[in-house]
Design a protein around this motif. Structure first.
Motif, short mmCIF file in Angstrom:
data_model
loop_
_atom_site.label_atom_id
_atom_site.label_comp_id
_atom_site.label_asym_id
_atom_site.label_seq_id
_atom_site.Cartn_x
_atom_site.Cartn_y
_atom_site.Cartn_z
N SER A 1 0.81 -1.10 -0.15
CA SER A 1 0.27 -0.12 -0.05
C SER A 1 0.83 1.13 0.05
N THR B 1 -3.79 0.88 -2.70
CA THR B 1 -3.13 -0.72 -2.19
C THR B 1 -3.54 -1.84 -3.11
N ARG C 1 -6.20 -5.91 -0.31
CA ARG C 1 -7.20 -4.95 0.27
C ARG C 1 -8.05 -5.73 1.28
N ALA D 1 -4.52 -0.04 4.54
CA ALA D 1 -4.59 1.27 4.07
C ALA D 1 -4.98 2.22 5.40
#
Length: 265
Positions: free
Chosen positions: A183, A202, A207, A212
């Protein structure tokens, strides 16, 4: 022209630091980045927040007058309430209207799900390894298929960020897992007490893991403690799941930002 939008104030702050020229034409501003002709928002027109000053103008012709070589179109509409009155003809001419949330924080809190093993740090963009790591994250998040010249554009963007790092105006940050950057984001300030986030990305396969939020929080601490910012600003798509990440660490929406853009044919 007085700019009322915090979103555009910080956009222009960053662009001036990057070397862009900003010209005041009374009812609109012209942003020029001759060093980066392919940077759409570095070559743009920002319209006044007064609807009466926008209605009835041929803004397509205004853009062509100021950017005769440009194949794209990029218009900002100043204001805080998301008012696009007077821009209907631009939409009919093929510009896509984007409404974003301008969010601020004067303090932050840890995300509800911080990643337990992520290593977050500012990158050294004079180190080719860090540059390559940052570019890899941005490339994998680029549009598909990648437009011609997109990778070269990102290289130039990172070159510009390196210059800001060396001048003490900001840093690029990365969150690493097992030594691989997963990220990334930028944070830029002109020393006025306001710092602006840039390009929070990211990797798609990373994810939903809290990376993040962990990185945004880490960069915020750097912004307050090292860059001496009193306020952090981030601009987010209200329909994107990332906006909940920003809210979770303490950001709140304070205004709406209107932009219109059209890609080259």
């Amino acid at each position: 022209m007085r700019v009322s939008s915090l979103g555009f104030q910080t956009d222009l702050m960053v662009q001036r630091l990057e070397g862009s020229q900003v010209e005041d034409h009374g009812d609109h501003l012209v942003v020029r980045s001759p060093q980066e002709p392919g940077y759409w928002w570095g070559n743009a027109v920002v319209l006044s927040d007064e609807p009466a000053a926008r209605i009835g103008r041929d803004w397509e012709s205004v853009f062509r007058q100021h950017h005769p070589e440009a194949q794209h179109r990029a218009f900002g509409v100043d204001g805080v309430a998301g008012d696009s009155l007077g821009c209907e003809e631009l939409v009919r001419q093929g510009c896509e209207l984007e409404l974003s949330d301008v969010m601020t924080a004067t303090s932050v809190r840890e995300p509800p799900r911080p990643h337990p093993s992520a290593v977050c740090r500012p990158l050294d963009l004079t180190d080719p390894r860090d540059v390559d790591a940052a570019l890899a994250v941005r490339l994998v998040n680029g549009p598909r298929p990648l437009p011609a010249g997109y990778e070269e554009f990102l290289v130039r963007r990172m070159d510009t960020m390196r210059a800001l790092q060396l001048a003490g105006h900001g840093r690029w940050f990365g969150a690493f897992l097992g030594g691989e950057m997963r990220s990334g984001l930028g944070l830029v300030t002109d020393g006025s007490g306001v710092a602006r986030y840039r390009s929070v990305d990211t990797r798609p396969d990373s994810r939903g893991q809290g990376l993040a939020g962990t990185l945004v929080h880490h960069a915020a601490a750097y912004g307050f403690d090292v860059l001496h910012a009193r306020m952090l600003v981030i601009v987010a798509d209200p329909e994107d799941v990332a906006i909940s990440v920003y809210r979770s660490v303490g950001f709140a929406t304070v205004e709406k930002q209107v932009r219109l853009q059209r890609a080259p044919s």
